[in-house]
Write an enzyme that holds these catalytic residues in place. Structure first.
Site, PDB file in Angstrom:
ATOM      1  N   TYR A 274      32.178  43.106  13.373  1.00 35.86           N
ATOM      2  CA  TYR A 274      32.358  43.049  12.020  1.00 35.86           C
ATOM      3  C   TYR A 274      32.561  41.795  11.412  1.00 35.86           C
ATOM      4  O   TYR A 274      32.433  41.229  10.312  1.00 35.86           O
ATOM      5  CB  TYR A 274      33.248  44.026  11.346  1.00 35.86           C
ATOM      6  CG  TYR A 274      32.427  45.394  11.107  1.00 35.86           C
ATOM      7  CD1 TYR A 274      31.944  46.115  11.844  1.00 35.86           C
ATOM      8  CD2 TYR A 274      32.438  45.562   9.578  1.00 35.86           C
ATOM      9  CE1 TYR A 274      31.294  47.332  11.353  1.00 35.86           C
ATOM     10  CE2 TYR A 274      32.123  46.850   9.339  1.00 35.86           C
ATOM     11  CZ  TYR A 274      31.430  47.765   9.943  1.00 35.86           C
ATOM     12  OH  TYR A 274      30.789  48.677   9.778  1.00 35.86           O
TER      13      TYR A 274
ATOM     14  N   LYS B 102      36.751  51.906  23.112  1.00 33.43           N
ATOM     15  CA  LYS B 102      35.651  52.083  24.250  1.00 33.43           C
ATOM     16  C   LYS B 102      35.756  51.226  25.296  1.00 33.43           C
ATOM     17  O   LYS B 102      35.067  50.516  25.799  1.00 33.43           O
ATOM     18  CB  LYS B 102      34.452  51.692  23.300  1.00 33.43           C
ATOM     19  CG  LYS B 102      33.128  52.235  24.242  1.00 33.43           C
ATOM     20  CD  LYS B 102      32.666  53.680  24.273  1.00 33.43           C
ATOM     21  CE  LYS B 102      31.462  53.733  25.129  1.00 33.43           C
ATOM     22  NZ  LYS B 102      31.245  55.148  25.457  1.00 33.43           N
TER      23      LYS B 102
ATOM     24  N   ASP C 219      33.631  58.218  21.798  1.00 35.84           N
ATOM     25  CA  ASP C 219      32.710  59.098  21.997  1.00 35.84           C
ATOM     26  C   ASP C 219      33.296  60.484  22.041  1.00 35.84           C
ATOM     27  O   ASP C 219      33.036  61.388  21.259  1.00 35.84           O
ATOM     28  CB  ASP C 219      31.414  58.793  22.689  1.00 35.84           C
ATOM     29  CG  ASP C 219      31.785  58.286  24.434  1.00 35.84           C
ATOM     30  OD1 ASP C 219      33.062  57.849  24.357  1.00 35.84           O
ATOM     31  OD2 ASP C 219      31.262  58.452  25.334  1.00 35.84           O
TER      32      ASP C 219
ATOM     33  N   ASP D 234      34.603  52.626  11.392  1.00 33.95           N
ATOM     34  CA  ASP D 234      33.739  53.045  10.352  1.00 33.95           C
ATOM     35  C   ASP D 234      32.824  54.209  10.632  1.00 33.95           C
ATOM     36  O   ASP D 234      32.873  55.351   9.694  1.00 33.95           O
ATOM     37  CB  ASP D 234      32.546  51.848  10.592  1.00 33.95           C
ATOM     38  CG  ASP D 234      31.599  51.970   9.272  1.00 33.95           C
ATOM     39  OD1 ASP D 234      31.986  52.445   8.316  1.00 33.95           O
ATOM     40  OD2 ASP D 234      30.651  50.895   9.281  1.00 33.95           O
TER      41      ASP D 234
END
Ligand code: NAD
Length: 393
Positions: A148, A218, A258, A282
């Site tokens: 970002y 992740k 995930d 987000d």
């Protein structure tokens, strides 16, 4: 005017306090007065005149542009610095003018590194999941780093070519499949940036007696950025919160992003405080908000826990399709104000508001966006809902 001050890491809040606010574009002109009406009534009821908020308007967005020719005047930034705590309605994104987003500009200028989003369900609100009552989390999303940061170059640009030449020739990178037509982005993730975010999440969990902090990442794929976030989080907890960890007052765990999105649907009760990076945060914020009733009632804040500066905000946009019709749901901004009262140490006033809101929702009293899904729904206008809420405190 009495300002909040941060002294020795603690907020000092005077009983008569000045709070700057940005009304906001579009539906901002409707949700902001509704919010102030409810907050004023709650403060008055909770403290019987001993405490009071003096609201001062500061400008950003369309109103600022009309009045001053600027989208985000310096005086607005000064006001938030001086008064420390403020609140804002939604802002339009100016087209052109070099500003990607006024919200991002505010967060970056004031270094508001935590995007904090509590997510809970209110009885009476329709939800797409079977057990929304099991959802009770508070997301701490890192606000200043990650993909970002806006460091990216378009495919075919001179910068993209130069960047590729550097990573290929000097760094030995051979894995870019289509170098000529690739855009590139950089994902900076620092130890300091990760630690200050995770520290805020841990402090929040401890001060609110919450069962756990989950680091969502992740890191199985992005080993140094997302994996670094996880590792620095565990190391920080061990180094700075060893006593709380070993006595069981603090539980730190982690989950791959995930799997986390899946688990929040299947067993949300396993999660409480969430610390995560910008992009993951987000996605997570929107999924969790949808599980408890969506955009009209999701509150949020951007906070720097070191300087104390905090801006509480409606999380929805300016809703141009319903602006001016008197139907917008003011609860996102009102619940953000509840977070603000909690942050200021005025929890009694905040509690009056959430309890009154719970009572109204369970009787089917809400604005149309929520009432239309309630079996006993009675849709009210924004103003009528604010009046009922203030009267129900
Ligand atoms: P939006 O949130 O404005 O609207 C999406 C949909 O949800 C619309 O149908 C709208 O009517 C509805 N909705 C939103 N808030 C509601 C509420 N409180 N009560 C009832 N219904 C509500 O999102 P968008 O259409 O993607 O964005 C419109 C503009 O808002 C854009 O300019 C965008 O940049 C800006 N925006 C600002 C913020 C912010 O300031 N925090 C956040 C998101 C979008």
């Amino acid at each position: 005017m009495s300002s909040i001050k941060m002294i020795d890491g603690r907020l000092q809040v005077p009983d008569q306090v000045t709070i700057p606010y940005i009304e906001g574009d579009g539906v901002g002109a409707e949700v902001t007065p509704a919010c102030q009406q409810v907050v004023d009534a709650a403060v008055s009821k909770a403290y019987q005149g001993r405490r009071r908020i003096d609201w001062i308007e500061v400008y950003a967005g369309g109103k600022a542009h009309q009045l001053t020719g600027e989208w985000l005047p310096q005086t607005t930034i000064y006001a938030f610095r001086e008064h420390v705590v403020g609140i804002k309605g939604p802002l339009m994104t100016p087209v052109g003018g070099g500003i990607r987003s006024l919200n991002v500009a505010l967060r970056q200028t004031l270094d508001l590194y935590v995007c904090q989003r509590p997510v809970r369900w209110f009885r009476g609100i329709e939800s797409p999941v079977k057990h929304p009552e099991r959802v009770d989390m508070c997301i701490f999303r890192e606000n200043t780093e990650d993909i970002y940061a806006g460091i990216e170059w378009d495919a075919g640009s001179a910068e993209a070519k130069k960047f590729y030449k550097f990573i290929h020739e000097e760094m030995g990178v051979t894995k870019v499949r289509f170098p000529e037509t690739s855009s590139f982005g950089v994902k900076p993730v620092s130890k300091e940036g990760s630690e200050r975010l995770i520290r805020s999440a841990i402090e929040y969990a401890l001060s609110h007696h919450l069962p756990s902090v989950t680091l969502v990442h992740k890191g199985n794929i992005m080993k140094y950025t997302e994996g670094g976030f996880k590792r620095w989080g565990y190391e920080l907890a061990e180094r700075e919160y060893g006593e709380a960890l070993h006595s069981g007052r603090l539980v730190i765990k982690d989950c791959i992003c995930d799997a986390f999105l899946q688990n929040t649907l299947l067993k949300p009760e396993e999660y409480s405080v969430i610390a995560t990076m910008n992009l993951n945060g987000d996605y997570i914020s929107d999924q969790l908000a949808a599980m408890v009733g969506g955009i009209g009632i999701a509150p949020g804040a951007n906070i720097n826990y070191q300087s104390g500066i905090a801006i509480f905000e409606a999380t929805h946009g300016i809703a141009p399709d319903i602006a001016g019709q008197g139907v917008v749901n003011p609860c996102s901004l009102i619940l953000s104000a509840v977070m603000m009262l909690d942050y200021m140490g005025w929890q009694e006033a905040g509690l009056l508001i959430t309890q009154a809101m719970e009572r109204l929702f369970s009787q089917g009293i809400a604005t149309a966006d929520l009432a239309k899904y309630m079996p006993n729904g009675q849709p009210l206008s924004t103003k009528a809902f604010a009046d009922r809420l203030a009267a129900a405190l």
